[in-house]
Write a protein that holds these residues in place. Sequence first.
Motif, PDB file in Angstrom:
ATOM      1  N   ARG A   5      16.683-104.517 -91.429  1.00 43.41           N
ATOM      2  CA  ARG A   5      17.481-103.377 -90.989  1.00 43.41           C
ATOM      3  C   ARG A   5      18.969-103.651 -91.257  1.00 43.41           C
ATOM      4  NH1 ARG A   5      18.815-100.401 -86.187  1.00 43.41           N
ATOM      5  NH2 ARG A   5      20.824 -99.525 -86.799  1.00 43.41           N
ATOM      6  N   ILE A  56      23.349 -95.814 -77.966  1.00 48.87           N
ATOM      7  CA  ILE A  56      22.426 -96.902 -78.290  1.00 48.87           C
ATOM      8  C   ILE A  56      23.182 -98.232 -78.231  1.00 48.87           C
ATOM      9  CG2 ILE A  56      20.843 -97.866 -80.001  1.00 48.87           C
ATOM     10  CD1 ILE A  56      19.778 -95.220 -79.252  1.00 48.87           C
ATOM     11  N   ASN A  60      25.826 -98.975 -83.480  1.00 51.96           N
ATOM     12  CA  ASN A  60      25.301 -97.683 -83.916  1.00 51.96           C
ATOM     13  C   ASN A  60      26.381 -96.609 -83.944  1.00 51.96           C
ATOM     14  OD1 ASN A  60      22.658 -98.686 -84.076  1.00 51.96           O
ATOM     15  ND2 ASN A  60      21.859 -96.705 -83.439  1.00 51.96           N
ATOM     16  N   GLU A 113       8.711 -83.426 -84.267  1.00 50.78           N
ATOM     17  CA  GLU A 113       8.035 -84.035 -83.114  1.00 50.78           C
ATOM     18  C   GLU A 113       8.161 -83.166 -81.870  1.00 50.78           C
ATOM     19  OE1 GLU A 113       8.442 -88.211 -82.296  1.00 50.78           O
ATOM     20  OE2 GLU A 113       9.063 -88.587 -84.356  1.00 50.78           O
ATOM     21  N   LYS A 114       9.273 -82.466 -81.800  1.00 50.54           N
ATOM     22  CA  LYS A 114       9.526 -81.683 -80.594  1.00 50.54           C
ATOM     23  C   LYS A 114      10.400 -80.497 -80.980  1.00 50.54           C
ATOM     24  CE  LYS A 114      11.336 -82.846 -76.042  1.00 50.54           C
ATOM     25  NZ  LYS A 114      12.226 -83.865 -75.466  1.00 50.54           N
ATOM     26  N   GLU A 119      16.328 -82.040 -82.060  1.00 50.88           N
ATOM     27  CA  GLU A 119      15.185 -82.667 -82.712  1.00 50.88           C
ATOM     28  C   GLU A 119      14.908 -82.023 -84.073  1.00 50.88           C
ATOM     29  OE1 GLU A 119      13.950 -85.360 -81.183  1.00 50.88           O
ATOM     30  OE2 GLU A 119      12.626 -85.694 -82.891  1.00 50.88           O
ATOM     31  N   TRP A 122      17.637 -83.131 -86.424  1.00 43.23           N
ATOM     32  CA  TRP A 122      17.401 -84.530 -86.793  1.00 43.23           C
ATOM     33  C   TRP A 122      16.337 -84.610 -87.897  1.00 43.23           C
ATOM     34  CZ3 TRP A 122      18.855 -89.577 -85.331  1.00 43.23           C
ATOM     35  CH2 TRP A 122      17.969 -90.589 -85.715  1.00 43.23           C
ATOM     36  N   TYR A 164      15.013-100.581 -95.614  1.00 47.24           N
ATOM     37  CA  TYR A 164      14.528 -99.848 -94.444  1.00 47.24           C
ATOM     38  C   TYR A 164      13.002 -99.823 -94.391  1.00 47.24           C
ATOM     39  CZ  TYR A 164      18.219 -98.129 -91.449  1.00 47.24           C
ATOM     40  OH  TYR A 164      19.198 -98.053 -90.493  1.00 47.24           O
ATOM     41  N   ASN A 167      12.007-103.033 -93.035  1.00 46.63           N
ATOM     42  CA  ASN A 167      12.316-102.977 -91.602  1.00 46.63           C
ATOM     43  C   ASN A 167      11.223-102.264 -90.812  1.00 46.63           C
ATOM     44  OD1 ASN A 167      13.759-102.358 -89.038  1.00 46.63           O
ATOM     45  ND2 ASN A 167      14.150-100.377 -90.006  1.00 46.63           N
ATOM     46  N   TRP A 168      10.703-101.151 -91.359  1.00 50.29           N
ATOM     47  CA  TRP A 168       9.644-100.408 -90.656  1.00 50.29           C
ATOM     48  C   TRP A 168       8.358-101.220 -90.604  1.00 50.29           C
ATOM     49  CZ3 TRP A 168      11.020 -95.710 -94.154  1.00 50.29           C
ATOM     50  CH2 TRP A 168      12.169 -95.095 -93.656  1.00 50.29           C
ATOM     51  N   ARG A 171       8.872-103.900 -88.000  1.00 47.60           N
ATOM     52  CA  ARG A 171       8.845-103.367 -86.635  1.00 47.60           C
ATOM     53  C   ARG A 171       7.439-102.918 -86.236  1.00 47.60           C
ATOM     54  NH1 ARG A 171      13.977 -99.707 -85.032  1.00 47.60           N
ATOM     55  NH2 ARG A 171      13.016-100.032 -83.009  1.00 47.60           N
ATOM     56  N   ASN A 177       3.739 -99.685 -80.015  1.00 48.05           N
ATOM     57  CA  ASN A 177       3.938 -98.236 -80.084  1.00 48.05           C
ATOM     58  C   ASN A 177       5.091 -97.826 -80.981  1.00 48.05           C
ATOM     59  OD1 ASN A 177       1.856 -97.744 -78.237  1.00 48.05           O
ATOM     60  ND2 ASN A 177       3.258 -98.287 -76.577  1.00 48.05           N
ATOM     61  N   TYR A 178       5.231 -98.526 -82.093  1.00 47.27           N
ATOM     62  CA  TYR A 178       6.296 -98.137 -83.021  1.00 47.27           C
ATOM     63  C   TYR A 178       5.683 -97.325 -84.156  1.00 47.27           C
ATOM     64  CZ  TYR A 178      10.200 -98.415 -86.242  1.00 47.27           C
ATOM     65  OH  TYR A 178      11.215 -98.087 -87.110  1.00 47.27           O
ATOM     66  N   TYR A 179       5.664 -96.005 -83.966  1.00 40.52           N
ATOM     67  CA  TYR A 179       5.153 -95.086 -84.978  1.00 40.52           C
ATOM     68  C   TYR A 179       6.211 -94.051 -85.273  1.00 40.52           C
ATOM     69  CZ  TYR A 179       0.448 -96.754 -83.863  1.00 40.52           C
ATOM     70  OH  TYR A 179      -0.654 -97.518 -83.670  1.00 40.52           O
ATOM     71  N   LYS A 180       6.497 -93.849 -86.533  1.00 34.72           N
ATOM     72  CA  LYS A 180       7.458 -92.804 -86.869  1.00 34.72           C
ATOM     73  C   LYS A 180       7.026 -92.150 -88.165  1.00 34.72           C
ATOM     74  CE  LYS A 180      11.669 -94.719 -84.923  1.00 34.72           C
ATOM     75  NZ  LYS A 180      13.074 -94.956 -85.236  1.00 34.72           N
TER      76      LYS A 180
END
Lengths: 215, 10
Positions: A5, A56, A60, A113-114, A119, A122, A164, A167-168, A171, A177-180
Amino acid sequence: MNIFRLAGDMSHLFSILLLLLKIHTIKSCAGVSLKTQELYALVFATRYLDIFTGYISLYNTLMKMFFLWSSFTIVWYMRYHNVVRRSYDKDQDTFRHYFLILPCFILALLVHEKFTFLEVLWTFSLYLEAVAILPQLVLLQRTRNVDNLTGHYVFFLGAYRSFYILNWIYRYFTEQNYYKWITWISGLVQTALYADFFYYYVKSWRNSERLQLPA
Amino acid sequence: AKELCKKDEL
């Protein structure tokens, strides 16, 4: 924060510094796509609205502020600076960037997602970032003889995306629970767009000659 | 409801 990252963020920072260096000191933006730069400004403006809503880390926040400031500064230079704007290849940079914005926005309205204002914006910024490099790649291909700084700029942007992905992966295996999915898929698409460029960049570097993309 | 991932990346 893991090493991948950090390396990704530093490549991103470095690519922007290279571009600013070229524009500010050489007073030239030859070979740089204003369309891509405007898209990046829009990407950062829609993604980093969260500066105001959530904290954060200092790292950041500072990085976000730098990306926002630098992207708008570059657009300003290319559009309005007396000397710089004359070096802009307007006739070559003809990609219709508006055609990228609308589909990305519709996709963000459909796949997110929402369903909230921040959101959706984003998500829109993720989709748009994935394709924002396209006008630049088209311009590079048209210019044929790419100057070194512009070539390095695109290379470090691509390096940022590759780090990146590492990095994913890191992670995913080290965090729970790291899902994106949305981030991953748009990130993969984005990195894939650089594949062709990378091939020619490495080839020209190994033969220590000027970068030339095939027509 | 599924909690959203924290947006800690840039």
